[in-house]
Design an enzyme around this catalytic site. Structure first.
Site, PDB file in Angstrom:
ATOM      1  N   LYS A 215       0.860  -1.184   0.000  1.00 14.05           N
ATOM      2  CA  LYS A 215       0.000   0.000   0.000  1.00 14.05           C
ATOM      3  C   LYS A 215       0.895   1.232   0.000  1.00 14.05           C
ATOM      4  CE  LYS A 215      -3.666   2.106   2.850  1.00 14.05           C
ATOM      5  NZ  LYS A 215      -4.490   1.897   4.065  1.00 14.05           N
TER       6      LYS A 215
ATOM      7  N   ASP B  29     -14.227   1.112  11.365  1.00 16.07           N
ATOM      8  CA  ASP B  29     -14.652   1.076   9.957  1.00 16.07           C
ATOM      9  C   ASP B  29     -14.848  -0.353   9.470  1.00 16.07           C
ATOM     10  OD1 ASP B  29     -15.445   2.298   7.582  1.00 16.07           O
ATOM     11  OD2 ASP B  29     -13.444   2.099   6.706  1.00 16.07           O
TER      12      ASP B  29
END
EC number: 2.7.11.1
Length: 544
Positions: A114, A209
């Site tokens: 990432k 989340d």
């Protein structure tokens, strides 16, 4: 499909600083209006006596022409990632950066990398968020259902997080591919998800989340290889600590989060929403608009009457009620959920296959926004120079240094000049949503594509133009073959075409006519959990 770089703004709600608990407010503040909420059964008045939320003003750290090599996000110099790994194809893209397939040069083992653009980190809080995400991933390392971090690296332009590769795809995609599953299978998946929540809470971490998209499979043939990813909104917490920043995704957000007074119990609520979707194919709190979803969440009514709920076990419904209890203090803890009869080993969840309609709903739920996004792109590309002249002038007025791209500071100043009263976090949200190529700025084409949400989408001539683009043969209908051709042209190969047709086709003739197309385009964008230019920008475009 592998690890995806989920956008920190695309799929989130932002009301204030998302990394600060209540007791950590700084002295320099700005006032923001509270989230609108109707009367609820649970009285939170003692916890919310102030009519407004006070949040810290973010101190920018990034400016144009600043040498990014002069500071380290990670706080120290790291080895060059390209000396250790080979980065190849893109796996996913979000607002902060992109996820790539990477291979360990020494061992040949594949990982996911990432890569976060440092130009995106425009404030000290942004830098702290990245550091905290890495810290939390290291802190949770070792749990079998949490993605394993391999290491973090930094160069002048990016922070790279190398982690375990999850090549099996998303949880929902696996369910859809399977074609059917039972309550027992749903219980097994819920046990994994809630097990992650329990592990996080026991280590003093609140995820904030949880959603199906944030659970990936390492191996597509092994449901138990499920891994939680994306800890970008996660925070460390202490027992009794209260948070009041509104973060999460609309369908999954807990009522106390909307009321700005919450703790780790909110993660259990979110897991309960996921369970409801696993068993029915639709979210429990539904509306055409984001505010409508919030109102439904605060009202707390759960539908157990319509299909398929009459054939779902009472034990499953009992667990959902206890996970979706509006009072956080009365809600089950993650540990208590794992001890519930429906979920525990040799529990009571029946092995009877669920209604196939559930799978159909899941596919429809994931398909709609892809067509709408493609249609918006078509509209942006079809606009003439005359139609966008006003937007060009607005762009040029904001681009004060004539660089051809708008920075965060330029966007903020420009919106203020046009009468906007948006908070910095909301402006940043808009910028992240518009910055398609993740350059850290908004170029002209990105600006046009984003601002057509303001003053072009409802113009009928543009809806006609977009419809004609899909209606290749001019028959007045969009067929599945024409839809497939359009998807190929836009590089969208993972769309369930039949379900797009079924969802939009109101008269069930197997085609989409113009009226049905317009209804879809004007329908609330309920599947997107971020603010958009259309629903956030508080300015008049009539004179632009």
């Amino acid at each position: 499909m592998g690890n995806s770089c989920r956008g920190s703004f695309k799929d989130k709600i932002y009301e204030g600083n998302h990394s600060r608990p209540e007791e950590n407010s700084k002295s320099t503040t700005t006032t923001v209006s509270s989230v609108h909420s109707p009367t609820t059964d649970q009285d939170f008045s003692k916890q919310n006596t102030n009519p407004a939320l006070v949040i810290p003003v973010k101190e920018p750290i990034m400016r144009r022409n600043v040498d990014n090599q002069s500071y380290y996000v990670l706080g120290h110099k790291t080895p060059n990632i390209r000396d250790l790994y080979t980065l190849s194809r893109k796996l996913g893209q979000g607002q902060f950066g992109t996820t790539y397939l990477c291979t360990d040069i020494a061992t040949g083992v594949d990982y996911a990398c990432k890569s976060i653009s440092k130009r995106k980190l425009i404030s000290k809080e942004d830098v702290e968020d990245v550091r905290r995400e890495i810290q939390i991933m290291h802190h949770l390392a070792g749990h079998k259902n949490i993605v394993t971090i391999k290491g973090a690296y930094e160069d002048p332009l990016y922070v790279h997080i190398v982690m375990e590769l999850c090549a099996g795809g998303e949880l929902f995609d696996r369910i859809i591919h399977r074609g059917h599953y039972s309550e027992r299978k749903a219980a097994e998946l819920t046990k994994i998800i809630v097990g992650v929540v329990e592990a996080c809470h026991s280590l003093g971490v609140m995820h904030r989340d949880l959603k199906p998209e944030n659970f990936l499979l390492v191996n597509k043939d092994d449901d138990f290889s499920l891994k939680a990813i994306d800890f970008g909104l996660s925070v460390f917490f202490k027992p009794g600590q209260i948070f009041k920043d509104v973060v999460g995704s609309p369908y999954y957000v807990a009522p106390e989060v909307l009321l700005k007074h919450y703790g780790p119990e909110a993660d259990v609520w979110t897991a309960g929403v996921i369970l409801y979707i696993l068993l029915s194919g639709v979210p429990p709190f539904w509306a055409e608009t984001q505010q409508g979803i919030f109102d439904a969440v605060l009202k707390g009514y759960i539908d157990f009457d319509t299909d398929p709920w009459p054939v779902i076990s009472d034990s499953a419904k009992d667990l959902i009620r206890k996970m979706l209890c509006s009072s956080p203090s009365e809600r089950l803890t993650a540990h208590e959920v794992l001890r519930h009869p429906w979920i525990c080993e040799n529990g009571v969840a029946p092995d009877r296959a669920l209604d196939p309609a559930v799978l159909s709903r899941l596919k429809q739920f994931s398909a709609m926004n892809k067509l709408k996004k493609m249609a918006l792109k078509v509209i942006a590309e079809s606009l003439s120079e005359e139609e966008i002249a006003g937007l060009r002038a607005m762009f040029e007025a904001m681009d004060t240094d004539n660089s051809g791209a708008i920075t965060f500071d330029e966007l903020k100043a420009g919106l203020r000049r046009y009468g906007s009263t948006l908070k910095d976090t909301e402006i940043r949200d808009l910028m992240e949503a518009a910055d398609v190529d993740n350059s850290g700025t908004i170029d002209y084409s990105e600006f046009i594509a984003a601002t057509i949400h303001l003053n072009k989408l409802e113009r009928e001539e543009h809806l006609v133009s977009a419809f004609q683009y899909f209606d290749k043969d001019g028959s007045g209908y969009i067929t599945i073959d024409e839809l497939q051709q359009s998807c190929i042209e836009h590089g969208m190969t993972d769309v369930f075409l039949e379900d797009i047709i079924k969802e939009v086709d109101q008269d069930n003739d197997g085609r989409i006519d113009y009226e049905e197309f317009v209804a879809m385009m004007q329908k609330g964008n309920a599947g997107v959990g971020r603010r958009t230019m259309k629903n956030s920008l508080n300015i008049s475009m009539r004179d632009v």
